[in-house]
Motif scaffolding. Structure first.
Motif, mmCIF file in Angstrom:
data_model
loop_
_atom_site.group_PDB
_atom_site.id
_atom_site.type_symbol
_atom_site.label_atom_id
_atom_site.label_comp_id
_atom_site.label_asym_id
_atom_site.label_seq_id
_atom_site.Cartn_x
_atom_site.Cartn_y
_atom_site.Cartn_z
ATOM 1 N N ARG A 171 0.816 -1.228 0.000
ATOM 2 C CA ARG A 171 0.000 0.000 0.000
ATOM 3 C C ARG A 171 0.840 1.265 0.000
ATOM 4 N NH1 ARG A 171 -3.605 -0.811 5.158
ATOM 5 N NH2 ARG A 171 -1.610 -1.577 5.924
ATOM 6 N N PHE A 172 2.148 1.118 0.176
ATOM 7 C CA PHE A 172 3.012 2.285 0.295
ATOM 8 C C PHE A 172 3.577 2.764 -1.037
ATOM 9 C CE2 PHE A 172 4.047 0.655 4.814
ATOM 10 C CZ PHE A 172 2.826 1.171 5.268
ATOM 11 N N GLY A 173 3.132 2.180 -2.132
ATOM 12 C CA GLY A 173 3.564 2.654 -3.434
ATOM 13 C C GLY A 173 4.864 2.058 -3.932
ATOM 14 N N VAL A 174 5.434 1.105 -3.184
ATOM 15 C CA VAL A 174 6.664 0.433 -3.600
ATOM 16 C C VAL A 174 6.284 -0.943 -4.136
ATOM 17 C CG1 VAL A 174 8.912 -0.431 -2.861
ATOM 18 C CG2 VAL A 174 7.958 1.623 -1.807
ATOM 19 N N PRO A 175 6.746 -1.327 -5.323
ATOM 20 C CA PRO A 175 6.447 -2.664 -5.836
ATOM 21 C C PRO A 175 6.835 -3.728 -4.810
ATOM 22 C CG PRO A 175 7.496 -1.335 -7.536
ATOM 23 C CD PRO A 175 7.588 -0.550 -6.263
ATOM 24 N N THR A 176 5.862 -4.499 -4.352
ATOM 25 C CA THR A 176 6.081 -5.479 -3.283
ATOM 26 C C THR A 176 5.458 -6.810 -3.678
ATOM 27 O OG1 THR A 176 5.965 -3.698 -1.632
ATOM 28 C CG2 THR A 176 5.798 -5.948 -0.829
ATOM 29 N N VAL A 177 6.230 -7.869 -3.574
ATOM 30 C CA VAL A 177 5.739 -9.206 -3.888
ATOM 31 C C VAL A 177 6.093 -10.151 -2.751
ATOM 32 C CG1 VAL A 177 5.869 -8.888 -6.385
ATOM 33 C CG2 VAL A 177 7.852 -9.784 -5.142
ATOM 34 N N CYS A 178 5.447 -11.309 -2.748
ATOM 35 C CA CYS A 178 5.724 -12.319 -1.729
ATOM 36 C C CYS A 178 5.926 -13.666 -2.407
ATOM 37 C CB CYS A 178 4.564 -12.397 -0.732
ATOM 38 S SG CYS A 178 4.763 -13.726 0.489
ATOM 39 N N TYR A 179 6.920 -14.398 -1.933
ATOM 40 C CA TYR A 179 7.168 -15.739 -2.440
ATOM 41 C C TYR A 179 7.226 -16.702 -1.255
ATOM 42 C CZ TYR A 179 8.542 -13.336 -6.731
ATOM 43 O OH TYR A 179 8.558 -12.543 -7.855
ATOM 44 N N VAL A 180 6.437 -17.772 -1.342
ATOM 45 C CA VAL A 180 6.438 -18.797 -0.303
ATOM 46 C C VAL A 180 6.924 -20.140 -0.845
ATOM 47 C CG1 VAL A 180 4.616 -17.682 1.030
ATOM 48 C CG2 VAL A 180 4.008 -19.333 -0.733
ATOM 49 N N ASP A 181 7.074 -20.211 -2.159
ATOM 50 C CA ASP A 181 7.630 -21.405 -2.783
ATOM 51 C C ASP A 181 9.141 -21.233 -2.907
ATOM 52 O OD1 ASP A 181 7.266 -23.932 -4.616
ATOM 53 O OD2 ASP A 181 8.506 -22.543 -5.775
ATOM 54 N N THR A 182 9.904 -22.188 -2.397
ATOM 55 C CA THR A 182 11.360 -22.018 -2.325
ATOM 56 C C THR A 182 12.017 -21.938 -3.698
ATOM 57 O OG1 THR A 182 11.617 -24.426 -2.088
ATOM 58 C CG2 THR A 182 11.519 -23.108 -0.073
#
Length: 302
Positions: A171-182
């Motif tokens: 929400r802060f305007g910075v491209p943010t992703v999440c990875y849970v697969d190793t």
């Protein structure tokens, strides 16, 4: 993995670990220790005040272990040696932080289960709050607020926390992703660059795939913020570490208290980043709030 010098937030090379309740840290680390080192840990947990007055030889004798085992025990907790370990133990005991270890028993009534779970959770959160390193927290906020891209990594139970981090920080305007697969996070780390940031979450700090990915991210020039246990391999390889030393028995139930502690630290980071970004972020968040409002049914007037 390739060896790497420990960062300023690390535990070795004369840099002190945060003055958290050392007994809590020992209890949290104990399941990961070798059997002989665990015997030393059990003795320290049972008689911490007496251990303060024991030489390394005497402690080894009482624990039925060797002096090198006691030295390895101290090193596993992130200390340079037995002398530093005893100093930190004395500081921890002097701080007056209570050590409460209430496991849920198989014959506990449900109301007692509720009391124990809540009491342990509240106690753990207070302990983590009291011992958050302000310098590390400030550096983590600065890193996230100035990042070109943020990637959140977590495996298993910690993956749920990493997903929450992505939800908050995006929400802060910075491209943010999440990875849970190793496999995916390993590939993603190879294309990171200087100016990017990784937020790695791990209760144990000993997951080999996550450690390998963090090593890759560091080699690519990215800053790595770790939320993990003090003295863990992840704590030592990260750029900056926020410690969450929470004892819980994974043989009884899936880790819960550590997850709540990690989520609380994430909330602190999120508020800190929001404050660091200033008025421009307030305007962006106002637009986000309006978007969410438009997706809701108006509540009836009372």
């Amino acid at each position: 993995m390739n060896s790497r010098p420990v960062s300023k937030s690390g535990a070795r090379r004369g840099v002190a670990l945060p003055r958290s309740s050392l007994l809590v840290r020992i209890a949290a680390t104990s399941p990961e220790l070798r059997k002989s080192e665990r015997a030393v840990a059990e003795l320290v947990l049972a008689q911490p005040g007496e251990v303060l007055h024991l030489s390394i030889a005497e402690l080894a004798r009482r624990a039925g272990a060797s002096q090198p085992t006691v030295a390895r025990f101290a090193a596993a907790l992130g200390f340079s040696g037995y002398k530093e370990f005893k100093l930190r133990l004395a500081q921890s005991l002097a701080s007056g932080v209570p050590f409460v270890h209430q496991d849920v028993g198989p014959h506990d009534a449900l109301e007692l289960v509720a009391t124990k779970v809540f009491d342990r959770t509240i106690g753990a959160l207070i302990n983590v709050r009291n011992h958050l390193d302000p310098a590390a927290l400030k550096r983590a906020v600065k890193t996230l607020a100035g990042a070109h891209r943020i990637e959140c990594y977590g495996v298993g139970n910690s993956g749920i926390v990493a997903l929450d981090a992505q939800h908050k920080l995006s929400r802060f305007g910075v491209p943010t992703v999440c990875y849970v697969d190793t496999h995916t996070m390993g590939m993603a780390a190879t294309v990171l660059k200087r100016g990017d940031a990784v937020l790695a979450v791990s209760a144990s700090g000993r997951t080999t795939d996550l450690l390998g990915t963090v090593e890759i991210a560091r080699e690519r020039g990215a800053e790595v913020i770790a939320i993990t246990a003090a003295g863990s391999p992840l704590a030592k390889v990260a750029t900056v570490t926020l410690y969450a030393d929470v004892p819980e028995d994974p043989d009884i139930y899936a880790p819960m208290i550590s997850r709540l502690a990690h989520l609380a630290i994430l909330d602190v980071l999120s508020v800190g980043v929001a404050l660091a970004l200033g008025p421009a972020l307030s305007r962006r968040l106002a637009r986000t709030k309006q978007t969410l409002h438009d997706k809701r049914i108006d509540s009836p007037e009372l």
